[in-house]
Design a protein around this motif. Structure first.
Motif, PDB file in Angstrom:
ATOM      1  N   ARG A 286      74.617  48.050  19.690  1.00  0.00           N
ATOM      2  CA  ARG A 286      75.306  47.762  18.427  1.00  0.00           C
ATOM      3  C   ARG A 286      74.609  46.609  17.696  1.00  0.00           C
ATOM      4  NH1 ARG A 286      80.811  47.924  16.594  1.00  0.00           N
ATOM      5  NH2 ARG A 286      81.159  49.634  18.070  1.00  0.00           N
ATOM      6  N   ALA A 287      74.121  45.601  18.435  1.00  0.00           N
ATOM      7  CA  ALA A 287      73.427  44.469  17.815  1.00  0.00           C
ATOM      8  C   ALA A 287      72.123  44.916  17.161  1.00  0.00           C
ATOM      9  CB  ALA A 287      73.160  43.387  18.856  1.00  0.00           C
ATOM     10  N   ILE A 288      71.387  45.798  17.835  1.00  0.00           N
ATOM     11  CA  ILE A 288      70.135  46.317  17.256  1.00  0.00           C
ATOM     12  C   ILE A 288      70.432  47.092  15.981  1.00  0.00           C
ATOM     13  CG2 ILE A 288      68.226  47.927  17.628  1.00  0.00           C
ATOM     14  CD1 ILE A 288      68.292  47.136  20.582  1.00  0.00           C
ATOM     15  N   GLN A 289      71.475  47.906  16.010  1.00  0.00           N
ATOM     16  CA  GLN A 289      71.859  48.675  14.818  1.00  0.00           C
ATOM     17  C   GLN A 289      72.239  47.742  13.666  1.00  0.00           C
ATOM     18  OE1 GLN A 289      75.015  51.092  16.410  1.00  0.00           O
ATOM     19  NE2 GLN A 289      73.617  52.673  17.213  1.00  0.00           N
ATOM     20  N   ALA A 290      72.934  46.645  13.990  1.00  0.00           N
ATOM     21  CA  ALA A 290      73.325  45.694  12.950  1.00  0.00           C
ATOM     22  C   ALA A 290      72.109  45.031  12.321  1.00  0.00           C
ATOM     23  CB  ALA A 290      74.264  44.639  13.541  1.00  0.00           C
ATOM     24  N   LEU A 291      71.109  44.677  13.129  1.00  0.00           N
ATOM     25  CA  LEU A 291      69.897  44.062  12.594  1.00  0.00           C
ATOM     26  C   LEU A 291      69.084  45.061  11.774  1.00  0.00           C
ATOM     27  CD1 LEU A 291      68.642  41.859  15.583  1.00  0.00           C
ATOM     28  CD2 LEU A 291      69.880  41.136  13.537  1.00  0.00           C
ATOM     29  N   GLU A 292      69.035  46.301  12.240  1.00  0.00           N
ATOM     30  CA  GLU A 292      68.312  47.328  11.479  1.00  0.00           C
ATOM     31  C   GLU A 292      68.998  47.597  10.149  1.00  0.00           C
ATOM     32  OE1 GLU A 292      66.302  49.916  15.135  1.00  0.00           O
ATOM     33  OE2 GLU A 292      68.227  50.539  14.254  1.00  0.00           O
TER      34      GLU A 292
ATOM     35  N   ARG B 245      67.731  45.418   7.589  1.00  0.00           N
ATOM     36  CA  ARG B 245      66.285  45.584   7.440  1.00  0.00           C
ATOM     37  C   ARG B 245      65.495  44.428   8.038  1.00  0.00           C
ATOM     38  NH1 ARG B 245      64.095  49.619   5.113  1.00  0.00           N
ATOM     39  NH2 ARG B 245      62.169  48.471   4.720  1.00  0.00           N
ATOM     40  N   ILE B 246      65.813  44.081   9.268  1.00  0.00           N
ATOM     41  CA  ILE B 246      64.988  43.138  10.022  1.00  0.00           C
ATOM     42  C   ILE B 246      63.991  43.945  10.854  1.00  0.00           C
ATOM     43  CG2 ILE B 246      65.005  41.499  11.945  1.00  0.00           C
ATOM     44  CD1 ILE B 246      67.432  40.232  10.825  1.00  0.00           C
ATOM     45  N   PRO B 247      62.686  43.735  10.663  1.00  0.00           N
ATOM     46  CA  PRO B 247      61.701  44.520  11.413  1.00  0.00           C
ATOM     47  C   PRO B 247      61.729  44.192  12.895  1.00  0.00           C
ATOM     48  CG  PRO B 247      60.621  42.756  10.189  1.00  0.00           C
ATOM     49  CD  PRO B 247      62.055  42.769   9.753  1.00  0.00           C
ATOM     50  N   GLU B 248      61.400  45.196  13.709  1.00  0.00           N
ATOM     51  CA  GLU B 248      61.350  45.057  15.169  1.00  0.00           C
ATOM     52  C   GLU B 248      62.640  44.425  15.703  1.00  0.00           C
ATOM     53  OE1 GLU B 248      56.938  44.663  16.662  1.00  0.00           O
ATOM     54  OE2 GLU B 248      57.459  42.950  15.409  1.00  0.00           O
ATOM     55  N   ALA B 249      63.752  45.075  15.381  1.00  0.00           N
ATOM     56  CA  ALA B 249      65.069  44.510  15.696  1.00  0.00           C
ATOM     57  C   ALA B 249      65.246  44.226  17.187  1.00  0.00           C
ATOM     58  CB  ALA B 249      66.166  45.457  15.205  1.00  0.00           C
ATOM     59  N   ALA B 250      64.754  45.110  18.051  1.00  0.00           N
ATOM     60  CA  ALA B 250      64.928  44.903  19.490  1.00  0.00           C
ATOM     61  C   ALA B 250      64.228  43.627  19.952  1.00  0.00           C
ATOM     62  CB  ALA B 250      64.396  46.110  20.251  1.00  0.00           C
ATOM     63  N   ARG B 251      63.033  43.352  19.406  1.00  0.00           N
ATOM     64  CA  ARG B 251      62.317  42.134  19.799  1.00  0.00           C
ATOM     65  C   ARG B 251      62.990  40.890  19.246  1.00  0.00           C
ATOM     66  NH1 ARG B 251      58.294  38.794  18.032  1.00  0.00           N
ATOM     67  NH2 ARG B 251      58.095  39.885  16.034  1.00  0.00           N
TER      68      ARG B 251
ATOM     69  N   MET C 277      65.362  35.697   6.914  1.00  0.00           N
ATOM     70  CA  MET C 277      65.717  36.480   8.094  1.00  0.00           C
ATOM     71  C   MET C 277      66.925  35.889   8.809  1.00  0.00           C
ATOM     72  SD  MET C 277      62.209  37.809   9.857  1.00  0.00           S
ATOM     73  CE  MET C 277      61.147  38.975   9.000  1.00  0.00           C
ATOM     74  N   ARG C 278      67.032  34.556   8.844  1.00  0.00           N
ATOM     75  CA  ARG C 278      68.217  33.938   9.454  1.00  0.00           C
ATOM     76  C   ARG C 278      69.473  34.328   8.686  1.00  0.00           C
ATOM     77  NH1 ARG C 278      64.650  29.307  10.384  1.00  0.00           N
ATOM     78  NH2 ARG C 278      65.303  28.374   8.415  1.00  0.00           N
ATOM     79  N   GLN C 279      69.356  34.404   7.358  1.00  0.00           N
ATOM     80  CA  GLN C 279      70.517  34.805   6.562  1.00  0.00           C
ATOM     81  C   GLN C 279      70.904  36.239   6.866  1.00  0.00           C
ATOM     82  OE1 GLN C 279      73.175  33.830   5.347  1.00  0.00           O
ATOM     83  NE2 GLN C 279      72.661  32.987   3.352  1.00  0.00           N
ATOM     84  N   ARG C 280      69.921  37.097   7.072  1.00  0.00           N
ATOM     85  CA  ARG C 280      70.226  38.493   7.406  1.00  0.00           C
ATOM     86  C   ARG C 280      70.877  38.608   8.778  1.00  0.00           C
ATOM     87  NH1 ARG C 280      64.768  41.653   6.078  1.00  0.00           N
ATOM     88  NH2 ARG C 280      63.831  39.603   5.755  1.00  0.00           N
TER      89      ARG C 280
ATOM     90  N   MET D  32      72.906  36.349   9.999  1.00  0.00           N
ATOM     91  CA  MET D  32      74.297  35.963   9.748  1.00  0.00           C
ATOM     92  C   MET D  32      75.094  37.128   9.183  1.00  0.00           C
ATOM     93  SD  MET D  32      75.008  32.858  10.634  1.00  0.00           S
ATOM     94  CE  MET D  32      76.545  32.822   9.736  1.00  0.00           C
ATOM     95  N   ILE D  33      74.483  37.872   8.274  1.00  0.00           N
ATOM     96  CA  ILE D  33      75.167  39.014   7.667  1.00  0.00           C
ATOM     97  C   ILE D  33      75.418  40.096   8.709  1.00  0.00           C
ATOM     98  CG2 ILE D  33      74.924  40.853   5.948  1.00  0.00           C
ATOM     99  CD1 ILE D  33      73.290  38.829   4.272  1.00  0.00           C
ATOM    100  N   ALA D  34      74.434  40.340   9.571  1.00  0.00           N
ATOM    101  CA  ALA D  34      74.599  41.336  10.628  1.00  0.00           C
ATOM    102  C   ALA D  34      75.734  40.958  11.568  1.00  0.00           C
ATOM    103  CB  ALA D  34      73.288  41.487  11.406  1.00  0.00           C
ATOM    104  N   MET D  35      75.843  39.658  11.926  1.00  0.00           N
ATOM    105  CA  MET D  35      76.920  39.198  12.809  1.00  0.00           C
ATOM    106  C   MET D  35      78.284  39.402  12.166  1.00  0.00           C
ATOM    107  SD  MET D  35      75.283  35.658  14.307  1.00  0.00           S
ATOM    108  CE  MET D  35      76.823  35.211  15.119  1.00  0.00           C
ATOM    109  N   ALA D  36      78.376  39.089  10.871  1.00  0.00           N
ATOM    110  CA  ALA D  36      79.668  39.185  10.191  1.00  0.00           C
ATOM    111  C   ALA D  36      80.128  40.633  10.052  1.00  0.00           C
ATOM    112  CB  ALA D  36      79.579  38.522   8.820  1.00  0.00           C
ATOM    113  N   MET D  37      79.178  41.558   9.898  1.00  0.00           N
ATOM    114  CA  MET D  37      79.533  42.950   9.655  1.00  0.00           C
ATOM    115  C   MET D  37      79.620  43.777  10.929  1.00  0.00           C
ATOM    116  SD  MET D  37      77.282  43.847   6.262  1.00  0.00           S
ATOM    117  CE  MET D  37      77.708  43.185   4.644  1.00  0.00           C
ATOM    118  N   ALA D  38      79.201  43.205  12.055  1.00  0.00           N
ATOM    119  CA  ALA D  38      79.057  43.987  13.292  1.00  0.00           C
ATOM    120  C   ALA D  38      80.350  44.648  13.738  1.00  0.00           C
ATOM    121  CB  ALA D  38      78.496  43.097  14.395  1.00  0.00           C
TER     122      ALA D  38
END
Length: 612
Positions: free
Chosen positions: A144-150, A153-159, A172-175, A177-183
């Motif tokens: 779910r975390a990888i999906q949120a980062l993708e 649009r964060i490249p190489e989300a798994a890494r 990227m840090r802001q993105r 934060m957005i991924a965490m809030a929407m997860a």
């Protein structure tokens, strides 16, 4: 309009969030002060409510009051009611609030570096939030975390899950934060300046993501922003705040086309508008959004450059394995060259992670780099910290994250005075007078110099950083998103100030920004960066009026317009794989070739310069 029909449907349902008579008080050296005074609002499912106003008007304090995140005992709610789905939040215990935060109501914070835990990986911080609110195992939470980062649009989300916040760019840090809030798909999302640190293409995608969340999950959104283009694109209703009070509220069309309060009219008049400087050479004088005569363009080649950059290259090693050997490299900046002449403003624009900020830090000799940088006649490659000190009198930097660049143990007055003390330029009464004058120049009260950074809003902290940079009267200022945290009216004042100083002192600016309307307002020349390389560079008029590179065209098309009648139904999305600057150790970048498409206007013609 679609948004008006959505609003009509939303208002027929019961509000998911209701605020009545909210009053928030903070302690100050001069006694208690009310910073939110009698706020009322209703937020319906699927509705987007935007809160606009100047820095320090109470926007962020409103969101912290609703979330129960006020820094107690310094700040507290002293009156009013906040109900979420009929449940009273004011007075609720911390354990009960913690169960609601992230699951039912979530928040995207303004300053990602101070909101992310520096000792935990990105993956741990996202999965921790998911596991706290959803019955998922660690493997499912990681997926779910990888999906949120993708999704952001964060490249190489798994890494990225294995990296720490300091290893990512500000955007990227802001993105993250957005991924965490929407997860966890909350019912209410409070977004406090969610796109401040993002370039226009990523901003467009984030806004589209928020629209998807609203449409698919019926999430209600409170959007706190100073970007009136974002307000026009997203809002159903708008609340305008000033000094803790609501001065005007209503449907977005009424606010933009028929503003009743003088304060609202002033805010709208200060909005920089893309195309307002079309057909002119050089930056426009006067506040953005208002007619102004263009200043003469800086002489293109006559004066010797105050900054000369040739083949600048910055690469970061990536280690791995048991012995932590270097396995890959991040090609952050690759073969960048440009000149900056006295009295000129060269703007660098591009997506988050393209190398803009890294270029600025290399000029300041804050990171390892290769190539040639000459500042005011001094080659800086290989200089020690001691040898670099006199060079830094001529070049200063305003960093992207104001809170992270200010020492929390020092008063802001001490912070602004520090460069003057280090270089032996003032002491005693003269030092105090010069600091007071610097505060006045950036529209802060001299009495405020006795406060600490945490006592200021984000925009006020950025003005402190600008005052600090101006203290040494440098010849060059590297402004890394220097006005991104400012509301439009203060942004207009600071840009006016920067232009006045340029006229008076012959200052040169390397202006790093994602705000294309501001870049058009202030720049003489523009360099567009993509994947660590400059893909187009030329006079502002040429780049904005006749962009030749596909990537430049895409940047300009993504700029939100401050007109709710021209909002886009869908933002243009990028196709294909998200590009990554990570390369194997044996990778040899191909040479970059340019085409001359006009006097001083060059466009990249190599494979890495192609837009995705």
């Amino acid at each position: 309009m679609t948004s008006e029909r959505q609003q009509d449907n939303d208002t027929a349902a019961a509000p998911v969030l209701t605020v009545r008579g909210l009053r928030t008080q903070v302690a100050t050296p001069r006694g208690p002060k009310i910073v939110v005074d009698g706020l009322d609002l209703d937020l319906h499912p699927g509705e987007v409510l935007c809160i606009a106003g100047e820095s320090g008007s109470g926007k962020s304090m409103t969101s912290l009051s609703i979330m129960g995140l006020l820094p107690q005992p310094m700040a507290r709610v002293v009156g009013g009611s906040v109900t979420l789905d009929g449940r009273e939040l004011v007075g609720l215990g911390e354990r009960q609030m913690r169960a609601l935060r992230g699951a039912e109501i979530s928040m995207i914070f303004q300053e990602p570096m101070t909101s992310l835990n520096p000792v935990l990986t990105i993956g741990r911080q996202i999965t921790e939030a998911i596991e706290a609110h959803r019955p998922l195992g660690r493997a499912e939470a990681r997926t779910r975390a990888i999906q949120a980062l993708e999704a952001v649009r964060i490249p190489e989300a798994a890494r990225r899950l294995t990296q720490y916040p300091h290893e990512l760019s500000g955007g990227m840090r802001q993105r993250v934060m957005i991924a965490m809030a929407m997860a966890c798909g909350p019912k209410v999302l409070i977004a406090d300046e969610p796109t401040t640190a993002l370039d226009v293409t990523i901003q467009a995608q984030i806004l589209e993501l928020m629209r998807d969340l609203r449409r698919d999950s019926n999430t209600a959104i409170i959007l706190i922003t100073h970007d009136m283009g974002v307000v026009a694109e997203m809002a159903d209703r708008v609340i305008v705040m000033n000094q803790g009070r609501v001065v005007e509220s209503g449907p977005v069309l009424d606010i933009f086309e028929r503003p009743q309060a003088a304060y609202t009219r002033d805010l709208l008049a200060a909005v920089p508008r893309l195309g307002a400087n079309a057909g002119r050479d050089g930056p426009a004088r006067g506040q953005p959004g208002r007619p102004a005569e263009a200043a003469p363009a800086a002489p293109p080649a006559e004066p010797a450059p105050v900054v000369r950059v040739r083949d600048l290259t910055v690469r970061f090693d990536i280690t791995g394995g048991l012995l932590q050997r270097v396995v890959n490299r991040v090609h952050a900046v690759e073969g960048v060259s440009f000149d900056l002449t006295p009295g000129e403003t060269l703007a660098i624009v591009g997506e988050s992670g393209c190398g803009k900020s890294t270029t600025g830090k290399a000029l300041m000799n804050l990171i390892p780099w290769q190539g040639e940088i000459v500042i005011d006649g001094t080659a800086t490659h290989g200089l020690s910290r001691r040898a670099m000190r006199p060079v830094r009198r001529h070049i200063q930097m305003v960093f992207q994250d104001p809170y992270a660049s200010l020492d929390p143990r020092m008063t802001v007055g001490e912070l602004v005075a520090e460069p003057l003390v280090i270089h032996g330029l003032a002491s005693g009464r003269e030092l105090d007078d010069r600091v007071a004058e610097l505060f006045r120049r950036v529209r802060l009260e001299p009495e405020q110099r006795h406060r600490y950074p945490h006592e200021f809003s984000g925009g006020q902290r950025q003005r402190v950083c600008i005052a600090r940079a101006l203290g040494l009267s440098p010849r060059v200022i590297v402004a890394d998103e220097s006005v991104s945290a400012l509301d439009v009216s203060v942004q207009a004042q600071v840009l006016d100030l920067m232009q006045e100083l340029q006229d008076e002192l012959g200052l040169s600016y390397l202006f790093i920004s994602h705000d294309m309307a501001v870049v058009e307002q202030i720049s003489h020349r523009v360099a567009v960066m993509y994947m660590g390389r400059i893909v187009e560079i030329g006079r502002r008029r040429d780049v904005f009026d006749t962009p030749r590179h596909a990537y430049t065209q895409k940047l300009l098309q993504a700029v939100p317009l401050p007109d709710p009648r021209n909002r886009r139904d869908h933002f243009r999305k990028l196709d294909g794989e998200i590009p990554s600057p990570v390369r194997p150790l044996d990778y040899a970048p191909p040479p970059q070739y340019f085409m001359d498409v006009g006097p001083g206007h060059r466009v990249a013609a190599d494979p890495l310069g192609a837009a995705p």
